[in-house]
Design a protein around this motif. Structure first.
Motif, PDB file in Angstrom:
ATOM      1  N   PRO A   1       0.811  -1.217   0.000  1.00 29.96           N
ATOM      2  CA  PRO A   1       0.000   0.000   0.000  1.00 29.96           C
ATOM      3  C   PRO A   1       0.845   1.268   0.000  1.00 29.96           C
ATOM      4  O   PRO A   1       1.993   1.270   0.452  1.00 29.96           O
ATOM      5  N   VAL A   2       0.244   2.338  -0.504  1.00 34.53           N
ATOM      6  CA  VAL A   2       0.866   3.663  -0.397  1.00 34.53           C
ATOM      7  C   VAL A   2       0.899   4.074   1.069  1.00 34.53           C
ATOM      8  O   VAL A   2       1.873   4.661   1.555  1.00 34.53           O
ATOM      9  N   SER A   3      -0.181   3.777   1.775  1.00 42.17           N
ATOM     10  CA  SER A   3      -0.241   4.033   3.219  1.00 42.17           C
ATOM     11  C   SER A   3      -1.216   3.046   3.843  1.00 42.17           C
ATOM     12  O   SER A   3      -1.978   2.373   3.152  1.00 42.17           O
ATOM     13  N   GLY A   4      -1.179   2.981   5.175  1.00 40.37           N
ATOM     14  CA  GLY A   4      -2.054   2.064   5.885  1.00 40.37           C
ATOM     15  C   GLY A   4      -1.367   0.733   6.167  1.00 40.37           C
ATOM     16  O   GLY A   4      -0.188   0.547   5.878  1.00 40.37           O
ATOM     17  N   SER A   5      -2.113  -0.189   6.745  1.00 41.44           N
ATOM     18  CA  SER A   5      -1.522  -1.449   7.188  1.00 41.44           C
ATOM     19  C   SER A   5      -2.461  -2.620   6.945  1.00 41.44           C
ATOM     20  O   SER A   5      -3.686  -2.467   6.906  1.00 41.44           O
ATOM     21  N   VAL A   6      -1.842  -3.794   6.778  1.00 36.06           N
ATOM     22  CA  VAL A   6      -2.567  -5.065   6.684  1.00 36.06           C
ATOM     23  C   VAL A   6      -2.006  -5.980   7.768  1.00 36.06           C
ATOM     24  O   VAL A   6      -0.814  -6.284   7.776  1.00 36.06           O
ATOM     25  N   MET A   7      -2.862  -6.399   8.695  1.00 35.40           N
ATOM     26  CA  MET A   7      -2.452  -7.279   9.790  1.00 35.40           C
ATOM     27  C   MET A   7      -3.101  -8.643   9.595  1.00 35.40           C
ATOM     28  O   MET A   7      -4.321  -8.740   9.405  1.00 35.40           O
ATOM     29  N   ILE A   8      -2.295  -9.689   9.618  1.00 35.71           N
ATOM     30  CA  ILE A   8      -2.784 -11.063   9.600  1.00 35.71           C
ATOM     31  C   ILE A   8      -2.260 -11.726  10.870  1.00 35.71           C
ATOM     32  O   ILE A   8      -1.059 -11.910  11.045  1.00 35.71           O
ATOM     33  N   ASP A   9      -3.189 -12.045  11.778  1.00 36.35           N
ATOM     34  CA  ASP A   9      -2.798 -12.653  13.064  1.00 36.35           C
ATOM     35  C   ASP A   9      -1.650 -11.905  13.732  1.00 36.35           C
ATOM     36  O   ASP A   9      -0.613 -12.488  14.077  1.00 36.35           O
ATOM     37  N   ASP A  10      -1.839 -10.597  13.883  1.00 39.52           N
ATOM     38  CA  ASP A  10      -0.895  -9.723  14.590  1.00 39.52           C
ATOM     39  C   ASP A  10       0.438  -9.534  13.868  1.00 39.52           C
ATOM     40  O   ASP A  10       1.390  -9.005  14.455  1.00 39.52           O
ATOM     41  N   VAL A  11       0.534  -9.958  12.615  1.00 40.65           N
ATOM     42  CA  VAL A  11       1.721  -9.697  11.807  1.00 40.65           C
ATOM     43  C   VAL A  11       1.378  -8.641  10.762  1.00 40.65           C
ATOM     44  O   VAL A  11       0.451  -8.829   9.963  1.00 40.65           O
ATOM     45  N   GLN A  12       2.096  -7.517  10.791  1.00 42.35           N
ATOM     46  CA  GLN A  12       1.859  -6.469   9.798  1.00 42.35           C
ATOM     47  C   GLN A  12       2.624  -6.854   8.533  1.00 42.35           C
ATOM     48  O   GLN A  12       3.828  -6.615   8.415  1.00 42.35           O
ATOM     49  N   ILE A  13       1.915  -7.431   7.583  1.00 44.24           N
ATOM     50  CA  ILE A  13       2.599  -8.062   6.455  1.00 44.24           C
ATOM     51  C   ILE A  13       3.268  -7.061   5.524  1.00 44.24           C
ATOM     52  O   ILE A  13       4.255  -7.395   4.861  1.00 44.24           O
ATOM     53  N   ASN A  14       2.768  -5.811   5.468  1.00 41.59           N
ATOM     54  CA  ASN A  14       3.389  -4.837   4.567  1.00 41.59           C
ATOM     55  C   ASN A  14       4.709  -4.291   5.112  1.00 41.59           C
ATOM     56  O   ASN A  14       5.378  -3.506   4.452  1.00 41.59           O
ATOM     57  N   ARG A  15       5.107  -4.741   6.306  1.00 46.00           N
ATOM     58  CA  ARG A  15       6.423  -4.382   6.840  1.00 46.00           C
ATOM     59  C   ARG A  15       7.436  -5.523   6.709  1.00 46.00           C
ATOM     60  O   ARG A  15       8.594  -5.357   7.092  1.00 46.00           O
ATOM     61  N   LEU A  16       6.989  -6.658   6.185  1.00 44.35           N
ATOM     62  CA  LEU A  16       7.895  -7.789   6.020  1.00 44.35           C
ATOM     63  C   LEU A  16       8.780  -7.590   4.784  1.00 44.35           C
ATOM     64  O   LEU A  16       8.380  -6.951   3.821  1.00 44.35           O
ATOM     65  N   SER A  17       9.977  -8.174   4.824  1.00 42.70           N
ATOM     66  CA  SER A  17      10.830  -8.177   3.632  1.00 42.70           C
ATOM     67  C   SER A  17      10.216  -9.123   2.598  1.00 42.70           C
ATOM     68  O   SER A  17       9.303  -9.895   2.902  1.00 42.70           O
ATOM     69  N   HIS A  18      10.724  -9.068   1.363  1.00 44.15           N
ATOM     70  CA  HIS A  18      10.189  -9.939   0.311  1.00 44.15           C
ATOM     71  C   HIS A  18      10.295 -11.409   0.708  1.00 44.15           C
ATOM     72  O   HIS A  18       9.342 -12.177   0.533  1.00 44.15           O
TER      73      HIS A  18
END
Length: 209
Positions: free
Chosen positions: A54-71
């Motif tokens: 995303p350009v902004s905002g967050s996606v959380m799956i079971d308390d993991v913010q997936i858009n902050r994970l490395s590839h």
């Protein structure tokens, strides 16, 4: 659990900015996302799957913010925790049905449980096709194989993109029931995006884009 907050996405600077409603799904809650073509349904699904950032905002799956994970972290997380049902089947056409499911487990780093595979093939009426190559299957069998590949590794979230758009009423109902049964069996969240209003009767949580 699936949660999004202030999720925005833009393909190019000159193109429209998509701003999506917030989503909060507790354990085993399901969601239907309705909307006409071009409104951003598939974009939202790809954001939930981590296929887009995303350009902004967050996606959380079971308390993991997936858009902050490395590839690499995201690839591992997605492979182990998400099941994706695409409009186009992504099975390896040179492999048999059974070998495709074995490969799905292998790449998910999950044990290859032949008993679990056999049970799933039975549930999805694919037992007789297990030794067939993918290119020998009917469209209905391909669709059920897509569901099998999305759930064989016991994902926490199942994401389905227009799973019933080309189906008659009877098969639409059958596919919807299969998806919901598999989500319940896996104690997973099911998120379906579609323009097919026939699916509304099967969902309590509905968002219209």
């Amino acid at each position: 659990m699936v949660q999004t907050d202030n999720l925005k996405f833009q393909y190019k600077k000159a193109e429209p900015l998509f701003h999506f409603p917030n989503i909060t799904l507790e354990e085993q809650e399901n969601l239907l996302i309705l909307g006409k073509s071009g409104i951003g349904k598939t974009t939202l699904l790809h954001l939930l799957a981590g296929l887009l950032k995303p350009v902004s905002g967050s996606v959380m799956i079971d308390d993991v913010q997936i858009n902050r994970l490395s590839h690499s972290q995201l690839d591992t997380f997605r492979g182990q925790n998400m099941g994706l049902v695409f409009q186009k089947n992504h099975a390896v056409r040179s492999l048999t049905v059974l070998d495709n499911l074995k490969a799905r487990l292998f790449f998910s780093k999950k044990p290859i449980d032949l008993a679990a595979i056999a049970s799933l093939l039975e549930q999805l009426d694919l037992k007789e096709t297990q030794k067939k190559k993918v290119n020998e299957l009917s469209e209905g069998q391909l669709q059920r194989l897509g569901i099998a590949m999305a759930v064989i590794h016991n994902p926490q979230v199942i994401l389905a993109d227009e799973p019933t758009s080309s189906l008659d009423d009877e098969n639409c109902s059958a596919v919807m029931q299969l998806l919901q049964q598999q989500a319940e069996k896996n104690q997973a969240n099911l998120v379906v995006i579609t323009h097919d209003i026939r699916m509304k009767s099967g969902f309590k949580n509905i968002i219209t884009l």
